[in-house]
Design a protein around this motif. Structure first.
Motif, PDB file in Angstrom:
ATOM      1  N   MET A 266      -2.955 -19.976  11.846  1.00 39.89           N
ATOM      2  CA  MET A 266      -2.057 -18.894  11.426  1.00 39.89           C
ATOM      3  C   MET A 266      -2.292 -17.629  12.252  1.00 39.89           C
ATOM      4  SD  MET A 266      -2.149 -19.659   7.300  1.00 39.89           S
ATOM      5  CE  MET A 266      -1.021 -18.354   6.812  1.00 39.89           C
ATOM      6  N   GLY A 267      -2.181 -17.777  13.569  1.00 36.35           N
ATOM      7  CA  GLY A 267      -2.418 -16.657  14.473  1.00 36.35           C
ATOM      8  C   GLY A 267      -1.393 -15.556  14.360  1.00 36.35           C
ATOM      9  N   TRP A 268      -0.135 -15.924  14.160  1.00 34.77           N
ATOM     10  CA  TRP A 268       0.924 -14.925  14.050  1.00 34.77           C
ATOM     11  C   TRP A 268       0.677 -14.040  12.835  1.00 34.77           C
ATOM     12  CZ3 TRP A 268       5.148 -13.032  11.361  1.00 34.77           C
ATOM     13  CH2 TRP A 268       6.160 -12.429  12.114  1.00 34.77           C
ATOM     14  N   PHE A 269       0.369 -14.660  11.700  1.00 30.16           N
ATOM     15  CA  PHE A 269       0.078 -13.909  10.472  1.00 30.16           C
ATOM     16  C   PHE A 269      -1.190 -13.070  10.642  1.00 30.16           C
ATOM     17  CE2 PHE A 269      -2.078 -13.895   6.242  1.00 30.16           C
ATOM     18  CZ  PHE A 269      -1.182 -13.071   5.582  1.00 30.16           C
ATOM     19  N   THR A 270      -2.211 -13.657  11.263  1.00 30.71           N
ATOM     20  CA  THR A 270      -3.471 -12.949  11.480  1.00 30.71           C
ATOM     21  C   THR A 270      -3.260 -11.696  12.311  1.00 30.71           C
ATOM     22  OG1 THR A 270      -4.705 -15.031  11.383  1.00 30.71           O
ATOM     23  CG2 THR A 270      -5.813 -13.162  12.398  1.00 30.71           C
ATOM     24  N   GLU A 271      -2.465 -11.811  13.357  1.00 29.91           N
ATOM     25  CA  GLU A 271      -2.226 -10.663  14.230  1.00 29.91           C
ATOM     26  C   GLU A 271      -1.519  -9.540  13.486  1.00 29.91           C
ATOM     27  OE1 GLU A 271      -1.351  -7.836  17.103  1.00 29.91           O
ATOM     28  OE2 GLU A 271      -2.995  -9.249  16.798  1.00 29.91           O
ATOM     29  N   GLU A 272      -0.600  -9.886  12.593  1.00 28.80           N
ATOM     30  CA  GLU A 272       0.066  -8.849  11.811  1.00 28.80           C
ATOM     31  C   GLU A 272      -0.937  -8.058  10.982  1.00 28.80           C
ATOM     32  OE1 GLU A 272       3.550  -8.076  11.887  1.00 28.80           O
ATOM     33  OE2 GLU A 272       3.111  -9.220  13.699  1.00 28.80           O
ATOM     34  N   ARG A 273      -1.952  -8.726  10.481  1.00 29.33           N
ATOM     35  CA  ARG A 273      -2.975  -8.028   9.702  1.00 29.33           C
ATOM     36  C   ARG A 273      -3.862  -7.172  10.609  1.00 29.33           C
ATOM     37  NH1 ARG A 273       0.187 -10.068   7.387  1.00 29.33           N
ATOM     38  NH2 ARG A 273       0.746  -7.884   7.317  1.00 29.33           N
ATOM     39  N   LYS A 275      -2.967  -5.667  13.272  1.00 26.23           N
ATOM     40  CA  LYS A 275      -2.210  -4.468  13.630  1.00 26.23           C
ATOM     41  C   LYS A 275      -2.543  -3.331  12.667  1.00 26.23           C
ATOM     42  CE  LYS A 275       1.976  -6.370  15.786  1.00 26.23           C
ATOM     43  NZ  LYS A 275       3.450  -6.531  15.598  1.00 26.23           N
ATOM     44  N   VAL A 276      -2.682  -3.678  11.402  1.00 26.41           N
ATOM     45  CA  VAL A 276      -3.037  -2.688  10.382  1.00 26.41           C
ATOM     46  C   VAL A 276      -4.421  -2.123  10.655  1.00 26.41           C
ATOM     47  CG1 VAL A 276      -3.557  -2.367   7.943  1.00 26.41           C
ATOM     48  CG2 VAL A 276      -1.550  -3.707   8.640  1.00 26.41           C
ATOM     49  N   PHE A 277      -5.372  -2.997  10.923  1.00 30.07           N
ATOM     50  CA  PHE A 277      -6.733  -2.542  11.209  1.00 30.07           C
ATOM     51  C   PHE A 277      -6.764  -1.616  12.423  1.00 30.07           C
ATOM     52  CE2 PHE A 277      -8.174  -6.807   9.287  1.00 30.07           C
ATOM     53  CZ  PHE A 277      -8.314  -6.238   8.044  1.00 30.07           C
ATOM     54  N   ARG A 278      -6.009  -1.969  13.461  1.00 25.64           N
ATOM     55  CA  ARG A 278      -5.983  -1.125  14.660  1.00 25.64           C
ATOM     56  C   ARG A 278      -5.401   0.247  14.349  1.00 25.64           C
ATOM     57  NH1 ARG A 278      -5.136  -6.135  17.373  1.00 25.64           N
ATOM     58  NH2 ARG A 278      -2.879  -6.094  17.122  1.00 25.64           N
ATOM     59  N   THR A 300      -2.207  -0.461   2.983  1.00 25.04           N
ATOM     60  CA  THR A 300      -2.967  -1.472   3.723  1.00 25.04           C
ATOM     61  C   THR A 300      -4.292  -0.860   4.190  1.00 25.04           C
ATOM     62  OG1 THR A 300      -1.643  -0.856   5.666  1.00 25.04           O
ATOM     63  CG2 THR A 300      -1.001  -2.846   4.474  1.00 25.04           C
ATOM     64  N   PRO A 301      -5.284  -0.826   3.326  1.00 28.83           N
ATOM     65  CA  PRO A 301      -6.553  -0.163   3.642  1.00 28.83           C
ATOM     66  C   PRO A 301      -7.459  -1.026   4.502  1.00 28.83           C
ATOM     67  CG  PRO A 301      -6.683  -1.122   1.471  1.00 28.83           C
ATOM     68  CD  PRO A 301      -5.267  -1.349   1.960  1.00 28.83           C
ATOM     69  N   GLY A 302      -8.514  -0.395   5.029  1.00 27.91           N
ATOM     70  CA  GLY A 302      -9.590  -1.137   5.680  1.00 27.91           C
ATOM     71  C   GLY A 302      -9.591  -1.074   7.190  1.00 27.91           C
ATOM     72  N   LEU A 303     -10.779  -1.333   7.744  1.00 30.82           N
ATOM     73  CA  LEU A 303     -10.989  -1.425   9.182  1.00 30.82           C
ATOM     74  C   LEU A 303     -11.497  -2.812   9.527  1.00 30.82           C
ATOM     75  CD1 LEU A 303     -13.002   1.894   9.771  1.00 30.82           C
ATOM     76  CD2 LEU A 303     -10.525   1.586   9.989  1.00 30.82           C
ATOM     77  N   SER A 304     -11.355  -3.184  10.796  1.00 32.11           N
ATOM     78  CA  SER A 304     -12.010  -4.393  11.273  1.00 32.11           C
ATOM     79  C   SER A 304     -13.460  -4.064  11.603  1.00 32.11           C
ATOM     80  CB  SER A 304     -11.286  -4.930  12.514  1.00 32.11           C
ATOM     81  OG  SER A 304     -11.902  -6.119  12.958  1.00 32.11           O
ATOM     82  N   SER A 305     -14.249  -5.070  11.863  1.00 33.37           N
ATOM     83  CA  SER A 305     -15.654  -4.875  12.185  1.00 33.37           C
ATOM     84  C   SER A 305     -15.826  -4.578  13.676  1.00 33.37           C
ATOM     85  CB  SER A 305     -16.459  -6.111  11.795  1.00 33.37           C
ATOM     86  OG  SER A 305     -15.859  -7.280  12.329  1.00 33.37           O
ATOM     87  N   SER A 306     -17.037  -4.206  14.051  1.00 29.79           N
ATOM     88  CA  SER A 306     -17.327  -3.780  15.416  1.00 29.79           C
ATOM     89  C   SER A 306     -18.479  -4.596  16.006  1.00 29.79           C
ATOM     90  CB  SER A 306     -17.685  -2.284  15.419  1.00 29.79           C
ATOM     91  OG  SER A 306     -18.275  -1.899  16.633  1.00 29.79           O
ATOM     92  N   VAL A 307     -18.443  -4.778  17.307  1.00 29.20           N
ATOM     93  CA  VAL A 307     -19.528  -5.479  17.996  1.00 29.20           C
ATOM     94  C   VAL A 307     -20.854  -4.752  17.787  1.00 29.20           C
ATOM     95  CG1 VAL A 307     -20.403  -6.177  20.263  1.00 29.20           C
ATOM     96  CG2 VAL A 307     -17.975  -6.456  19.727  1.00 29.20           C
ATOM     97  N   ARG A 337     -10.418 -10.422  18.159  1.00 31.32           N
ATOM     98  CA  ARG A 337      -9.036 -10.396  17.696  1.00 31.32           C
ATOM     99  C   ARG A 337      -8.470  -8.982  17.778  1.00 31.32           C
ATOM    100  NH1 ARG A 337     -10.555 -14.799  17.677  1.00 31.32           N
ATOM    101  NH2 ARG A 337      -9.523 -14.605  19.686  1.00 31.32           N
ATOM    102  N   GLU A 338      -9.277  -8.000  17.382  1.00 37.33           N
ATOM    103  CA  GLU A 338      -8.790  -6.625  17.391  1.00 37.33           C
ATOM    104  C   GLU A 338      -8.558  -6.137  18.812  1.00 37.33           C
ATOM    105  OE1 GLU A 338      -9.679  -2.284  15.379  1.00 37.33           O
ATOM    106  OE2 GLU A 338     -11.241  -3.805  15.321  1.00 37.33           O
ATOM    107  N   GLU A 339      -9.430  -6.523  19.715  1.00 36.87           N
ATOM    108  CA  GLU A 339      -9.331  -6.059  21.104  1.00 36.87           C
ATOM    109  C   GLU A 339      -8.189  -6.743  21.839  1.00 36.87           C
ATOM    110  OE1 GLU A 339     -11.941  -6.164  25.250  1.00 36.87           O
ATOM    111  OE2 GLU A 339     -12.893  -6.565  23.316  1.00 36.87           O
ATOM    112  N   LYS A 340      -7.992  -8.035  21.592  1.00 33.57           N
ATOM    113  CA  LYS A 340      -7.028  -8.798  22.363  1.00 33.57           C
ATOM    114  C   LYS A 340      -5.603  -8.396  22.060  1.00 33.57           C
ATOM    115  CE  LYS A 340      -5.815 -13.525  23.725  1.00 33.57           C
ATOM    116  NZ  LYS A 340      -6.133 -14.954  23.575  1.00 33.57           N
ATOM    117  N   GLY A 341      -5.268  -8.307  20.764  1.00 29.14           N
ATOM    118  CA  GLY A 341      -3.900  -7.968  20.391  1.00 29.14           C
ATOM    119  C   GLY A 341      -2.950  -9.088  20.760  1.00 29.14           C
ATOM    120  N   GLY A 342      -1.674  -8.868  20.526  1.00 28.39           N
ATOM    121  CA  GLY A 342      -0.696  -9.902  20.843  1.00 28.39           C
ATOM    122  C   GLY A 342      -0.739 -11.012  19.819  1.00 28.39           C
TER     123      GLY A 342
END
Length: 358
Positions: A266-273, A275-278, A300-307, A337-342
């Motif tokens: 479910m990459g398309w759905f994942t990417e939509e989510r 987008k919110v984190f970014r 749509t709260p929240g951040l993605s994690s970081s390296v 995922r956050e860095e790649k986008g698309g």
């Protein structure tokens, strides 16, 4: 024949406002726009933050305004809608002040509440059960789009659904119709109602719910085939919500997205989510405290994690056998995922894209 007001049910939703005067003005604006004298359902919209409890029941007392309209017959029933955490939503449900709730509770998760353990379950499951016990109506928000982008399903999702003779939209809408009283369906054209209406009819016919359960079992089989049953049963335990730590990371939601992306494609759905984190990351001001930054979050709260993030303290309550895998998700998978986008490794299978999405 002539369509009369009593032939349909109408809901309107209004966000809490800083003053009673502003709240009343928004209500009047809604009634004027709808050109009606009453609505069957009035919902306090977007009770997503902990401060909203005080907005309704504290000194501001916005709830009393809604009661005034109900006493005059303008509101037949009072409820609320939310993208909030399960614990906050449960508090509103348990208050006994509402007759119904609008929330996200889908075949594939609970949208912004996905991955959050609560009440012996995950996401909004326990909240829905509590609302049922109180005799409240339960309105499922967006079982197709926010419920997994089922209008553009991955091949794996489509295959699991078709094994039961259902399209992905039919499965998602059928699952929602079987569990809730009603649901919302976004339309780009009239034909977009065909599958949800068919599914809602199907689950009330002999053998209909069995077909939905068969599709659900097919999805679960794919998930267990890659991740294993033990992981799926325990992976969210001990993970805090984005309001629960200074990291403000949606830990459980990231694990949920990983589970969907890797097992079901479910990459398309994942990417939509993501987008919110970014977007939330872009608006984050390091000069402000986490709580000050969170004030700006909406639905749509929240951040993605970081390296570079140190999550050792956050992960102290997760199961030992899950810790290494969760760390990899947070330090490797999610940042990539956050860095790649698309739309990662995904093809848009929709034959026609709605104008607002072009």
């Amino acid at each position: 024949g002539e369509l009369k007001r009593e032939h349909f049910y109408l809901q309107t939703k209004v966000n809490p406002k800083p003053t009673k005067e502003e709240f009343r003005a928004e209500i009047e604006k809604s009634l004027e726009a709808l050109q009606v004298d009453y609505v069957d359902f009035f919902a306090f919209h977007g009770l997503n933050k902990y401060r909203h409890w005080d907005d309704l029941f504290g000194p501001l007392d916005l709830y009393s305004v809604a009661m005034e309209y109900q006493a005059r017959g303008v509101f037949k029933h009072i409820g609320f809608s939310t993208h909030g955490t399960p614990d906050l939503t449960s508090r509103f449900v348990a208050s006994g002040k509402f007759e119904y709730v609008n929330l996200h509770h889908h075949a594939f998760g609970s949208y912004t509440a996905s991955g959050t353990s609560f009440g012996g379950g995950v996401g909004m499951s326990a909240v829905v059960e509590a609302a049922r016990e109180r005799g409240m109506g339960v309105f499922c928000i967006s079982p197709v789009d926010k419920g997994g982008a089922l209008h553009n399903p991955s091949p794996a999702v489509s295959g699991a659904c078709w094994s039961a003779g259902l399209g992905a939209v039919e499965y998602g809408a059928g699952w929602a119709a079987a569990v809730h009283d009603t649901m919302s369906v976004g339309m780009a054209r009239v034909e977009d109602m065909d599958e949800p209406l068919y599914a809602a009819h199907l689950v009330h016919r002999e053998g209909g719910q069995e077909r939905v359960a068969e599709a659900e079992a097919g999805v679960r089989s794919l998930m267990e085939g890659l991740h294993g049953k033990a992981w799926l049963d325990t992976c969210y335990e001990g993970l805090p919500h984005c309001f629960g730590t200074d990291h403000a990371v949606s830990f459980g939601m990231l694990v949920w997205l990983y589970n969907l992306r890797e097992a079901l494609g479910m990459g398309w759905f994942t990417e939509e989510r993501f987008k919110v984190f970014r977007g939330n990351r872009k608006g984050w001001d390091e000069a402000k405290s986490p709580d000050e930054n969170r004030v700006g979050w909406g639905y749509t709260p929240g951040l993605s994690s970081s390296v570079t993030g140190d999550y050792s303290e956050v992960l102290k309550d997760v199961r030992e056998e899950n810790r290494e895998r969760i760390e990899e998700i947070l330090k490797v998978w999610a940042p990539a995922r956050e860095e790649k986008g698309g739309r990662i490794d995904e093809i848009d299978f929709r034959p026609w894209v709605a104008y607002p999405e072009r």
